[in-house]
Design an enzyme around this catalytic site. Structure first.
Site, short mmCIF file in Angstrom:
data_model
loop_
_atom_site.label_atom_id
_atom_site.label_comp_id
_atom_site.label_asym_id
_atom_site.label_seq_id
_atom_site.Cartn_x
_atom_site.Cartn_y
_atom_site.Cartn_z
N HIS A 163 0.85 -1.20 -0.05
CA HIS A 163 -0.07 0.03 0.02
C HIS A 163 0.79 1.26 -0.01
O HIS A 163 2.19 0.99 -0.02
CB HIS A 163 -0.98 0.05 1.25
CG HIS A 163 -0.29 0.00 2.62
ND1 HIS A 163 0.59 -0.82 3.06
CD2 HIS A 163 -0.49 1.06 3.65
CE1 HIS A 163 0.74 -0.38 4.40
NE2 HIS A 163 0.17 0.55 4.65
N HIS B 158 0.86 4.01 2.17
CA HIS B 158 1.40 4.68 3.14
C HIS B 158 2.78 5.00 3.43
O HIS B 158 3.69 4.17 2.92
CB HIS B 158 0.97 3.51 4.55
CG HIS B 158 -0.04 4.15 5.30
ND1 HIS B 158 -0.72 3.19 6.31
CD2 HIS B 158 -0.77 5.34 5.64
CE1 HIS B 158 -1.61 3.97 7.10
NE2 HIS B 158 -1.71 5.23 6.84
N ASP C 181 5.22 5.22 5.60
CA ASP C 181 6.32 4.26 6.06
C ASP C 181 6.61 3.29 5.14
O ASP C 181 7.65 2.64 5.34
CB ASP C 181 5.93 3.85 7.52
CG ASP C 181 4.59 3.13 7.45
OD1 ASP C 181 3.40 3.47 6.87
OD2 ASP C 181 4.70 2.02 8.15
N HIS C 182 5.65 2.81 4.16
CA HIS C 182 6.04 1.75 3.37
C HIS C 182 6.73 2.05 2.01
O HIS C 182 7.37 0.97 1.38
CB HIS C 182 4.95 0.66 3.17
CG HIS C 182 4.04 0.17 4.17
ND1 HIS C 182 4.26 -1.28 4.44
CD2 HIS C 182 4.05 0.75 5.71
CE1 HIS C 182 3.96 -1.37 5.83
NE2 HIS C 182 3.48 -0.33 6.48
N HIS D 178 -7.52 -2.23 5.36
CA HIS D 178 -6.49 -1.46 6.06
C HIS D 178 -7.46 0.24 6.01
O HIS D 178 -6.75 1.06 6.06
CB HIS D 178 -5.17 -1.35 5.54
CG HIS D 178 -4.11 -0.43 6.34
ND1 HIS D 178 -3.93 -0.62 7.46
CD2 HIS D 178 -3.12 0.30 5.84
CE1 HIS D 178 -3.03 0.25 7.86
NE2 HIS D 178 -2.35 0.67 6.86
N ASP E 246 -0.39 -4.37 6.29
CA ASP E 246 -1.08 -3.61 7.02
C ASP E 246 -2.38 -4.18 6.89
O ASP E 246 -3.11 -3.49 5.71
CB ASP E 246 -1.00 -2.47 7.38
CG ASP E 246 0.37 -1.77 7.65
OD1 ASP E 246 1.32 -2.71 7.87
OD2 ASP E 246 0.62 -0.60 7.61
N HIS F 239 7.16 -5.19 11.77
CA HIS F 239 6.40 -3.88 11.97
C HIS F 239 5.89 -3.91 13.23
O HIS F 239 4.49 -3.59 13.65
CB HIS F 239 5.37 -4.12 10.83
CG HIS F 239 4.66 -2.70 10.53
ND1 HIS F 239 3.77 -2.16 11.58
CD2 HIS F 239 4.26 -1.83 9.55
CE1 HIS F 239 3.14 -0.98 10.87
NE2 HIS F 239 3.50 -0.80 9.90
ZN LIG Z 1 2.61 0.33 8.07
ZN LIG Z 2 -0.07 1.24 6.62
#
Ligand SMILES: [Zn+2]
Ligand SMILES: [Zn+2]
Length: 276
Positions: A61, A63, A65-66, A151, A174, A238
């Site tokens: 995805h 997001h 942080d990814h 998510h 996630d 994670h």
């Molecule tokens: Zn994450």
């Molecule tokens: Zn996420």
């Protein structure tokens, strides 16, 4: 065998000891990078893998942080590849817009390097493939299937099932427990699942941190998914809050309430070899 290496076991919270979310999967001769969080190429280097060696980048995805180090993966791949080799990037709808915007942000750098190096004449070559579900890869004896996860409000999001030589590894990304992930993980040899400690997060004084309970699986929920799907090994990553070395057994005990199989948990660069 499929080798899984947790390159980054961290989360959006900056941690001096944990890189951002990223997992390396070696299946046959292929190397798949799943997500590319903070510091991913430093950890990949420690695992003996350079950006030029990556077969494809899979994104669960979008997001932050990814995908923090997407620009690093793109640029380093480009400048360390001497025969231009396109980088396939497979992700949910929206991935192309993010890659295009990243390339736009890199435009000055791209022009500097093309201007400076006589043997670099083309910008980075990226092949973006967006999928909502279904087969996303079939090459080198490796088949990869994607399925939608949950998510929300982040959507769309994907889990991936990577199969080679009769061995299957599923990367949940996630998600809260959902039918898409249950189906995807059915009978897999290993399930790599992002987790939070709900018992600790719900006590945190900051609402913004407690909000993450809405759309992540607790350790127990990830373990219940593993049990329902009948997977061989559960690999946790994670960690929110960050796993404190020495407290691995606390996390394993939470998982053991729902899943009786082996549970792998550890620091960045933990490698799990998965076979029948
Ligand atoms: Zn994450
Ligand atoms: Zn996420």
């Amino acid at each position: 065998m499929i080798d899984v290496t947790l390159l980054g076991t961290g989360s959006p919270m900056v941690d001096p000891n944990r890189a951002g979310p990223s997992t390396l999967v070696k299946a046959g001769d292929s190397l798949f990078l799943v997500d590319c969080g903070r510091g991913v190429l430093m950890r990949a280097a420690a695992a003996g893998v350079g950006a030029a060696n990556i077969t494809a980048l899979l994104l669960t995805h979008l997001h932050s942080d990814h995908i923090t180090d997407l620009s690093d993966v793109i640029t380093t791949r480009w400048v360390t590849t001497f025969v231009p080799t396109p980088l396939p990037i497979i992700g949910p709808p929206g991935t192309k817009a993010v890659v295009d915007a990243t390339l736009a942000a890199l435009a000055p750098d791209i022009s500097y390097r093309i201007g400076h190096h006589p043997d670099i004449t083309e910008p980075p070559s990226i092949q973006v493939h967006e999928y909502a579900s279904g087969q996303v890869w079939d090459d080198g004896g490796v088949r990869i299937t994607a399925a939608p996860t949950d998510h929300r409000p982040v959507e769309p999001t994907l889990g991936f099932r990577i199969e080679h030589d009769g061995v299957a590894v599923v990367l949940a990304g996630d998600t809260v427990p959902c039918a898409g992930l249950d189906d995807l993980a059915k009978g897999a040899n290993a399930l790599v699942h992002t987790v939070i400690r709900a018992d600790l997060v719900e006590q945190m004084p900051v609402q913004r941190i407690r909000d993450i309970l809405d759309y992540h699986s607790s350790v127990e929920q990830a373990a219940a998914t593993a049990a329902r799907a009948g997977v061989g090994t559960l690999v946790l990553t994670h960690y929110v809050p960050p796993l404190v070395p020495g407290q691995e057994d606390q996390w394993r005990a939470k998982a053991a309430t729902e899943f009786s199989g082996p549970v792998e948990i550890g620091n960045d660069l933990l490698q799990v070899s998965v076979g029948n």
